[in-house]
Design a protein around this motif. Structure first.
Motif, mmCIF file in Angstrom:
data_model
loop_
_atom_site.group_PDB
_atom_site.id
_atom_site.type_symbol
_atom_site.label_atom_id
_atom_site.label_comp_id
_atom_site.label_asym_id
_atom_site.label_seq_id
_atom_site.Cartn_x
_atom_site.Cartn_y
_atom_site.Cartn_z
ATOM 1 N N UNK A 1 -42.213 11.593 -36.566
ATOM 2 C CA UNK A 1 -41.724 11.970 -35.060
ATOM 3 C C UNK A 1 -40.665 10.971 -34.760
ATOM 4 N N UNK A 2 -40.456 9.723 -35.203
ATOM 5 C CA UNK A 2 -39.339 8.938 -34.706
ATOM 6 C C UNK A 2 -38.157 9.395 -35.477
ATOM 7 N N UNK A 3 -38.242 9.908 -36.833
ATOM 8 C CA UNK A 3 -37.342 10.479 -37.490
ATOM 9 C C UNK A 3 -36.663 11.768 -36.899
ATOM 10 N N UNK A 4 -37.191 12.600 -36.629
ATOM 11 C CA UNK A 4 -36.905 13.763 -35.701
ATOM 12 C C UNK A 4 -36.251 13.365 -34.382
ATOM 13 N N UNK A 5 -36.825 12.311 -33.714
ATOM 14 C CA UNK A 5 -36.128 12.061 -32.520
ATOM 15 C C UNK A 5 -34.907 11.389 -32.472
ATOM 16 N N UNK A 6 -34.480 10.555 -33.749
ATOM 17 C CA UNK A 6 -33.405 10.176 -34.131
ATOM 18 C C UNK A 6 -32.366 10.893 -34.384
ATOM 19 N N UNK A 7 -32.781 12.145 -35.396
ATOM 20 C CA UNK A 7 -31.967 12.861 -35.588
ATOM 21 C C UNK A 7 -31.407 13.993 -34.705
ATOM 22 N N UNK A 8 -32.439 14.215 -33.523
ATOM 23 C CA UNK A 8 -31.784 15.082 -32.677
ATOM 24 C C UNK A 8 -31.388 14.089 -31.452
ATOM 25 N N UNK A 9 -31.440 12.789 -31.726
ATOM 26 C CA UNK A 9 -30.744 12.007 -30.495
ATOM 27 C C UNK A 9 -31.359 12.360 -29.039
ATOM 28 N N UNK A 10 -32.844 12.305 -29.417
ATOM 29 C CA UNK A 10 -33.690 12.484 -27.961
ATOM 30 C C UNK A 10 -34.072 11.005 -27.877
ATOM 31 N N UNK A 11 -33.955 10.516 -26.602
ATOM 32 C CA UNK A 11 -34.154 9.019 -26.288
ATOM 33 C C UNK A 11 -35.583 9.107 -25.543
ATOM 34 N N UNK A 12 -35.992 7.779 -25.510
ATOM 35 C CA UNK A 12 -37.606 7.738 -24.949
ATOM 36 C C UNK A 12 -37.478 6.529 -23.919
ATOM 37 N N UNK A 13 -38.127 6.908 -22.800
ATOM 38 C CA UNK A 13 -38.206 5.981 -21.662
ATOM 39 C C UNK A 13 -39.615 5.188 -21.623
ATOM 40 N N UNK A 14 -39.639 3.982 -21.510
ATOM 41 C CA UNK A 14 -40.887 3.231 -21.696
ATOM 42 C C UNK A 14 -40.963 2.095 -19.987
ATOM 43 N N UNK A 15 -42.146 2.126 -19.564
ATOM 44 C CA UNK A 15 -42.533 1.413 -18.363
ATOM 45 C C UNK A 15 -43.263 0.289 -19.003
ATOM 46 N N UNK A 16 -43.812 0.231 -20.224
ATOM 47 C CA UNK A 16 -44.298 -0.711 -20.910
ATOM 48 C C UNK A 16 -45.601 -1.211 -19.924
ATOM 49 N N UNK A 17 -46.366 -0.256 -19.547
ATOM 50 C CA UNK A 17 -47.702 -0.546 -18.851
ATOM 51 C C UNK A 17 -48.612 -1.069 -19.657
ATOM 52 N N UNK A 18 -49.510 -2.076 -19.304
ATOM 53 C CA UNK A 18 -50.369 -2.897 -19.957
ATOM 54 C C UNK A 18 -51.786 -1.756 -20.292
ATOM 55 N N UNK A 19 -51.747 -0.675 -19.292
ATOM 56 C CA UNK A 19 -52.914 0.037 -19.755
ATOM 57 C C UNK A 19 -52.900 1.146 -20.590
ATOM 58 N N UNK A 20 -51.761 1.358 -21.312
ATOM 59 C CA UNK A 20 -51.674 2.750 -21.978
ATOM 60 C C UNK A 20 -50.982 2.119 -23.360
ATOM 61 N N UNK B 1 -47.277 12.249 -20.636
ATOM 62 C CA UNK B 1 -48.613 11.251 -20.702
ATOM 63 C C UNK B 1 -49.743 11.547 -21.608
ATOM 64 N N UNK B 2 -49.694 12.889 -22.318
ATOM 65 C CA UNK B 2 -50.616 13.210 -23.269
ATOM 66 C C UNK B 2 -50.911 12.111 -24.265
ATOM 67 N N UNK B 3 -52.061 12.071 -24.474
ATOM 68 C CA UNK B 3 -52.298 10.877 -25.537
ATOM 69 C C UNK B 3 -52.480 11.688 -26.979
ATOM 70 N N UNK B 4 -52.219 10.663 -27.923
ATOM 71 C CA UNK B 4 -52.561 10.972 -29.326
ATOM 72 C C UNK B 4 -51.946 12.084 -29.796
ATOM 73 N N UNK B 5 -52.831 13.040 -30.542
ATOM 74 C CA UNK B 5 -52.507 14.150 -31.231
ATOM 75 C C UNK B 5 -51.972 15.240 -30.374
ATOM 76 N N UNK B 6 -52.655 15.250 -29.211
ATOM 77 C CA UNK B 6 -52.236 16.287 -28.126
ATOM 78 C C UNK B 6 -50.604 16.010 -27.782
ATOM 79 N N UNK B 7 -50.465 14.873 -27.355
ATOM 80 C CA UNK B 7 -49.164 14.437 -27.129
ATOM 81 C C UNK B 7 -48.392 14.618 -28.299
ATOM 82 N N UNK B 8 -48.625 14.445 -29.445
ATOM 83 C CA UNK B 8 -47.594 14.571 -30.674
ATOM 84 C C UNK B 8 -47.360 16.200 -30.767
ATOM 85 N N UNK B 9 -48.377 16.791 -30.648
ATOM 86 C CA UNK B 9 -48.242 18.375 -30.805
ATOM 87 C C UNK B 9 -47.323 18.811 -29.666
ATOM 88 N N UNK B 10 -47.179 18.174 -28.368
ATOM 89 C CA UNK B 10 -46.388 18.746 -27.504
ATOM 90 C C UNK B 10 -44.909 18.309 -27.624
#
Length: 396
Positions: free
Chosen positions: A257-276, A212-221
């Protein structure tokens, strides 16, 4: 596993077809198929044929589905919701078995034949919630496939004994190891992730980490997570749930980040909330990143919202991402079908010979209409057996 000849349906690509099922698997799809007298025949009435839908991220153990309305008066912080839920479940004796069963059957009536559910592993409740969901999984086996994620809702490091409970949960049949905000909750991301990945490696399990971590904090994690996926050779064995940071970092950071995710075949889950802020379906597709969909919690102490209708969730994904063209709405549909199957590792999936015969008939002219037009599923087939008609259970 059942035999069935499903006649007079329309394939998603158009054209009238029949579907012949033998021993619970699709044997053939084509026009005017024939079967022996021992095979039950069902007339699809020209309805649209869809594969079984997939819920890629929910919390069956938390739901109050089927119970009286829960009055939500919780504070706004994540820790408020965590603490409130723990106290409420302990104080009321909330039963994960009966509630998860009620919600799982509601999913099935709406055409979802496979579910990935995160289940709280807590030092107060121990493995009680997991035991309840596993009881539901065993009872409904053959009708609906349920994957369980051993999820440390209070964090991995904050409460002594959590790691040992996760170890036990994986040993007792949890399919995936979950995690939660290593920086914001555990406050020691390197130690938290090292322990998490060590447990996953010990049991040979994939990981699915709430971020859930936002912005650059989430990107760092996220970078720390990807470093470990790469170092441990866990390509294709990791999911990042929510990844709100990818909806708010600048374009250059996002691209890397997307390039790394694709290269490592790491998937993303979205719930598509309106609030975030959320990861972009379009950007993920262009980068080759698997993005799939889920509800998160449904009618629990966290939120009164959510629905077991995965076509409705696809519609929310499409709306949140401004997908308007019919072909773009099919991207949202892919989030609750093929992309979810790939990300979660649900095998033998789809509308093809050899796949498990999980089928849904919808009263719609095309996939886009099925996504945006709320209507009961005319028929739901699981493993070749008819399990629901017009939103009602077809078997006991």
């Amino acid at each position: 596993m059942a035999d069935l000849l499903l006649q007079n349906v329309r394939a998603p690509q158009g054209g009238a077809v029949d579907v012949l099922v033998r021993d619970g698997r699709i044997q053939q799809i084509g026009p005017r198929l024939q079967a022996g007298p021992d095979v039950p025949v069902e007339d699809g009435g020209g309805a649209l044929l869809l594969p079984g839908l997939i819920e890629g991220h929910t919390h069956l153990d938390k739901t109050t589905w089927g119970s009286p309305w829960y009055v939500n008066e919780v504070g706004p912080a994540l820790t408020d919701r965590i603490d409130n839920e723990r106290a409420w479940r302990a104080g009321t004796g909330h039963d994960a078995a009966s509630h998860s069963r009620a919600l799982a059957l509601a999913f099935l009536r709406e055409g979802a034949t496979r579910i990935r559910t995160h289940v709280d592993i807590d030092t107060d409740a121990g493995l009680r919630h997991l035991d309840g969901v596993h009881a539901t999984r065993q009872e409904l086996a053959g009708r609906i496939e349920i994957q369980t994620v051993a999820f440390p809702q209070s964090g991995l490091l904050a409460r002594a004994g959590t790691a040992e409970l996760l170890d036990q949960a994986l040993a007792q049949g949890a399919d995936v190891l979950g995690g939660l905000d290593p920086s914001a909750i555990d406050r020691d991301p390197a130690r938290s992730l090292d322990l998490l990945f060590a447990l996953a490696g010990k049991h040979g399990k994939p990981v699915d980490i709430h971020l859930h971590e936002p912005g650059e904090l989430g990107a760092f994690t996220l970078e720390l997570i990807l470093d470990r996926v790469q170092a441990l050779g866990m390509n294709g064995k990791a999911v990042i749930s929510h990844a709100f940071c990818l909806g708010s970092v600048d374009a250059r950071r996002l691209d890397g980040l997307l390039q790394r995710l694709a290269a490592l075949d790491v998937a993303l889950l979205t719930t598509a909330p309106a609030s975030r802020p959320v990861p972009s379906v379009r950007a993920c597709r262009e980068a080759g990143v698997t993005l799939f969909g889920g509800n998160d919690g449904i009618r629990d102490t966290w939120t009164p919202y959510g629905s077991p209708d995965m076509l409705a969730r696809a519609a929310l994904i499409g709306l949140r991402n401004d997908l308007r063209r019919d072909d773009e709405i099919e991207w949202a549909f892919e989030c609750v079908t093929g992309a979810a199957a790939r990300a979660c590792g649900f095998a033998d999936y789809g509308l093809a010979p050899g796949a498990r015969a999980d089928l849904v008939l919808a009263d719609a002219s095309c996939v886009a209409e099925a996504v945006v037009k709320p209507a009961p599923r005319r028929l739901v087939v699981s493993g070749g057996a008819i399990v629901a008609r017009n939103g009602q259970d077809a078997i006991a």
